[in-house]
Scaffold this active site. Sequence first.
Site, PDB file in Angstrom:
ATOM      1  N   LYS A  97      51.423  46.676  59.801  1.00  9.36           N
ATOM      2  CA  LYS A  97      50.955  47.101  58.530  1.00  9.36           C
ATOM      3  C   LYS A  97      52.041  47.496  57.413  1.00  9.36           C
ATOM      4  O   LYS A  97      51.804  47.147  56.258  1.00  9.36           O
ATOM      5  CB  LYS A  97      49.820  48.192  58.613  1.00  9.36           C
ATOM      6  CG  LYS A  97      48.671  47.770  59.433  1.00  9.36           C
ATOM      7  CD  LYS A  97      48.101  49.140  60.040  1.00  9.36           C
ATOM      8  CE  LYS A  97      46.826  48.753  60.631  1.00  9.36           C
ATOM      9  NZ  LYS A  97      46.332  49.839  61.679  1.00  9.36           N
ATOM     10  N   THR A 153      33.157  43.863  66.750  1.00 10.99           N
ATOM     11  CA  THR A 153      32.770  45.088  66.108  1.00 10.99           C
ATOM     12  C   THR A 153      32.771  45.094  64.601  1.00 10.99           C
ATOM     13  O   THR A 153      31.908  45.469  64.032  1.00 10.99           O
ATOM     14  CB  THR A 153      33.738  46.293  66.834  1.00 10.99           C
ATOM     15  OG1 THR A 153      33.894  46.083  67.861  1.00 10.99           O
ATOM     16  CG2 THR A 153      33.216  47.738  66.224  1.00 10.99           C
ATOM     17  N   VAL A 176      45.451  46.349  56.250  1.00  7.38           N
ATOM     18  CA  VAL A 176      45.867  47.801  56.267  1.00  7.38           C
ATOM     19  C   VAL A 176      44.948  49.017  55.959  1.00  7.38           C
ATOM     20  O   VAL A 176      44.621  48.946  54.930  1.00  7.38           O
ATOM     21  CB  VAL A 176      47.220  47.730  55.162  1.00  7.38           C
ATOM     22  CG1 VAL A 176      47.958  48.876  55.159  1.00  7.38           C
ATOM     23  CG2 VAL A 176      48.149  46.581  55.404  1.00  7.38           C
ATOM     24  N   GLY A 223      36.960  55.253  74.042  1.00  9.35           N
ATOM     25  CA  GLY A 223      37.002  54.060  73.012  1.00  9.35           C
ATOM     26  C   GLY A 223      38.119  54.186  71.876  1.00  9.35           C
ATOM     27  O   GLY A 223      38.004  53.162  71.052  1.00  9.35           O
ATOM     28  N   GLY A 231      37.667  51.119  62.488  1.00 11.59           N
ATOM     29  CA  GLY A 231      36.064  51.458  62.836  1.00 11.59           C
ATOM     30  C   GLY A 231      35.419  50.257  62.164  1.00 11.59           C
ATOM     31  O   GLY A 231      35.931  49.410  61.288  1.00 11.59           O
ATOM     32  N   ILE A 290      40.487  52.093  53.090  1.00  7.87           N
ATOM     33  CA  ILE A 290      41.306  52.693  51.945  1.00  7.87           C
ATOM     34  C   ILE A 290      41.640  51.327  51.074  1.00  7.87           C
ATOM     35  O   ILE A 290      42.474  50.493  51.552  1.00  7.87           O
ATOM     36  CB  ILE A 290      42.702  53.560  52.324  1.00  7.87           C
ATOM     37  CG1 ILE A 290      42.213  54.503  53.612  1.00  7.87           C
ATOM     38  CG2 ILE A 290      43.300  53.928  51.149  1.00  7.87           C
ATOM     39  CD1 ILE A 290      43.476  55.253  54.236  1.00  7.87           C
ATOM     40  N   LYS A 301      45.817  41.889  60.618  1.00  5.17           N
ATOM     41  CA  LYS A 301      47.323  42.488  60.167  1.00  5.17           C
ATOM     42  C   LYS A 301      48.602  41.383  60.840  1.00  5.17           C
ATOM     43  O   LYS A 301      49.571  41.080  60.190  1.00  5.17           O
ATOM     44  CB  LYS A 301      47.516  43.845  60.340  1.00  5.17           C
ATOM     45  CG  LYS A 301      47.156  44.328  61.625  1.00  5.17           C
ATOM     46  CD  LYS A 301      46.335  45.653  61.590  1.00  5.17           C
ATOM     47  CE  LYS A 301      44.980  45.178  62.065  1.00  5.17           C
ATOM     48  NZ  LYS A 301      43.955  46.191  61.895  1.00  5.17           N
ATOM     49  N   GLY A 312      42.368  50.024  56.810  1.00  7.19           N
ATOM     50  CA  GLY A 312      41.045  49.879  56.929  1.00  7.19           C
ATOM     51  C   GLY A 312      40.073  50.016  55.687  1.00  7.19           C
ATOM     52  O   GLY A 312      40.449  49.280  54.627  1.00  7.19           O
ATOM     53  N   GLU A 323      42.982  51.268  73.539  1.00  7.80           N
ATOM     54  CA  GLU A 323      42.681  50.166  74.215  1.00  7.80           C
ATOM     55  C   GLU A 323      43.073  50.272  75.605  1.00  7.80           C
ATOM     56  O   GLU A 323      43.935  51.143  75.898  1.00  7.80           O
ATOM     57  CB  GLU A 323      43.325  48.893  73.766  1.00  7.80           C
ATOM     58  CG  GLU A 323      43.160  48.570  72.097  1.00  7.80           C
ATOM     59  CD  GLU A 323      41.953  47.987  71.941  1.00  7.80           C
ATOM     60  OE1 GLU A 323      41.271  47.307  72.795  1.00  7.80           O
ATOM     61  OE2 GLU A 323      41.262  47.943  70.795  1.00  7.80           O
TER      62      GLU A 323
END
Lengths: 430, 430
Positions: free
Chosen positions: A205, A13, A132, A187, A302, A136, A105, A134, A190
Amino acid sequence: MKVLRVGLLGFGTVGTGVVKALARNGDLVGARTGVKPVITRIADLDITRDRGVQVPPGVLTTDARGVIADPNVDVIIELIGGTGIAKTLVIETLKSGKPVVTANKALLAKHGAEIFAAAKEGKADIYYEASVAGGIPIIKALREGLAANHIQAIFGILNGTCNYILTRMEREGLPFDTILQDAQRLGYAEADPSLDIDGFDTAHKTTILAALAYGEWFGMDAIHVEGIRGIDLQDIRYAAAAGYRIKLLGIIKLTGADIEMRVHPALIPVKSMMASVGEVFNAIMVRGDVVGDTLFYGRGAGMDATASAVVADLVDVGLNLDFDSTHRVPAFRAHSSYNDVTAMGAITSRYYMRLQVLDRPSVLARVAQILGESGISLASVIQKEQVEASVAVVMTTHKASEAAIRQALALISKLDAIQSPPILIRIEDL
Amino acid sequence: MKVLRVGLLGFGTVGTGVVKALARNGDLVGARTGVKPVITRIADLDITRDRGVQVPPGVLTTDARGVIADPNVDVIIELIGGTGIAKTLVIETLKSGKPVVTANKALLAKHGAEIFAAAKEGKADIYYEASVAGGIPIIKALREGLAANHIQAIFGILNGTCNYILTRMEREGLPFDTILQDAQRLGYAEADPSLDIDGFDTAHKTTILAALAYGEWFGMDAIHVEGIRGIDLQDIRYAAAAGYRIKLLGIIKLTGADIEMRVHPALIPVKSMMASVGEVFNAIMVRGDVVGDTLFYGRGAGMDATASAVVADLVDVGLNLDFDSTHRVPAFRAHSSYNDVTAMGAITSRYYMRLQVLDRPSVLARVAQILGESGISLASVIQKEQVEASVAVVMTTHKASEAAIRQALALISKLDAIQSPPILIRIEDL
């Protein structure tokens, strides 16, 4: 402008997100930064599945080591995940002198020391902004933008799945299991949700942030971890009535010369910025001794948000190659001037407690007595009028030591009138 | 570890903050980053006043040019402010080949092109993180952390004075003038408050963010600026009743291939993160096409927060000197792939309108007719029961063009029943 030739390991992904982002914005990135990353090789076990992105022929291979060794690859992106083959390949790449960008991570939290040693040995950069929160840019903020500060505290909402579940529980008034199942269907969680909901992902993280803040690679041994499985709708409602919202937090605090490092659900003031962080969003509040309180907010996971961080790291790697400034900002620099990680029993906190009791007049007096004898003073008590045989007694305490509250709770649990194990949630007033 | 010898021009509030921060945290900064900035010279017109910080003898001078020329000074911090002597000295320093760190937003907004040309000519860095939003590392985030993104929009609460006034007006129900006077008394507003409350300071910062986002140094000519002088308590209350809060925003938006750039008060949803930004705090919401919505929050001014940003810039300068990587991230890199700044009349927005009318039955019909003929459709109308001769009619519109609403308002203003100039505030749903 420098063209940076990128070899991608792991075409899942996030890998697909990186390919997409570079196809769409690669020219802009080049014009803006002087470095244009171009994907030249991709290794994955599955090279036939349609990912919905165009890849030129000859780019895809099942041979990861061939990509690492390819002289036409300047940097490796590791998006395989996990701590197995990913670890081996990252270390091999770094030792060969080739830089790495990773979002892994778990790998860093568990094997950071070994990986950074390999980076040093191979004189190669490893960047990990995507590991950590995503999209940001919190790692860059911590080790560059806020470098002037002794970090006094970090509070992080670092797991989108947990935050999504807690947000929907509060908004829709539905229990944990129902929302978890729905999140799995959509989704957002998990099939095996443990890594997220039991707090381990947040812990990975949190240890990375703590290491950057305090200059010591703590690893996973020293961190206390609780997840959100035990969060009951009742507690969300009682918290709301008292002006709080329950969030899963990664918490890092400097107390004296020691560091607290823990992951657990906490009541935070509903009026705080952190309480406004809903749905799958992440946020990190960093308290510095010079800058004061800062907060960084965005999508923590994401394909796209993570890709944004990976591409930013590619630019740093490319600039370092271009300017011959490898290790300008090294993967990790030890600068420990602190002592130990505080044992969990030695922390102090405020607490929220819910007891399910048979409404015997003497119970509350007995509970108050036990708390008093443990040196714990109550900030508030709510006992609703009795409609059933058992009634909820909700209390909040002033600051108390974790050891004291645990001891008191053990005694309270043994009282005849206590119907089920007491609920204890820490309060963080941020 | 590299010791970076720093010459400071301007020993005022922020300058004192930098000296304090380095005295306290200089060793940590060195250990964490490999660069330890040390103040070796300070120039100010007043070298006798006690600033409450220790400065070794021989450091203070009134001779700014002597500090710039001093071979024992590696970098100049410009904290004089304004666009007079500060401009001359910054350009001289850069042309001499010495790097500069500055917090001077007015200087950059108005003379950025000239200053960046001097930096290029002298092959010297100029860093200016402290010029926008104080301690929040937003400039680093925009040009490094979020480099992968086409920026779709930026919304900034960039002036602490305005945000403080608006926060207190709403909370305390007191009028603008009263709070402004109190803010002046407390030192949160200048004796001449125009730069802040009329929006110019926000505009300076907005043009800098726009330039970094869109690769063109727009300057101050293209930006539309309105301040908060006209904000009435009534409008704050009506906005709150409709679920909005009024904030002074710097707004940058990509619409088609054109850029909107404007500063004005706006109604924003009270549930948004931006609406939670109270008191003197600043925040910047950045919407990227890859990362989605991000938000950066912290103290936008004050000696300490600003010092935090200055020290971070010193580290970047020091690393660039150490690694011989000057202009690794240049002061400004043109990468314009956009067209023009949209003329204000051509923007579209939602609008909040308050009319003070004599309650003649026909007035509302006439107003609705004018709006309808201008192609403006109403989203909501509130007319309270009449208690005085004049009554407030509060309306919000769906999206309409600025030109259309201006034209309609001009016609409405002329109606006999309209008691005072109509109030118009834009709505940003973020």
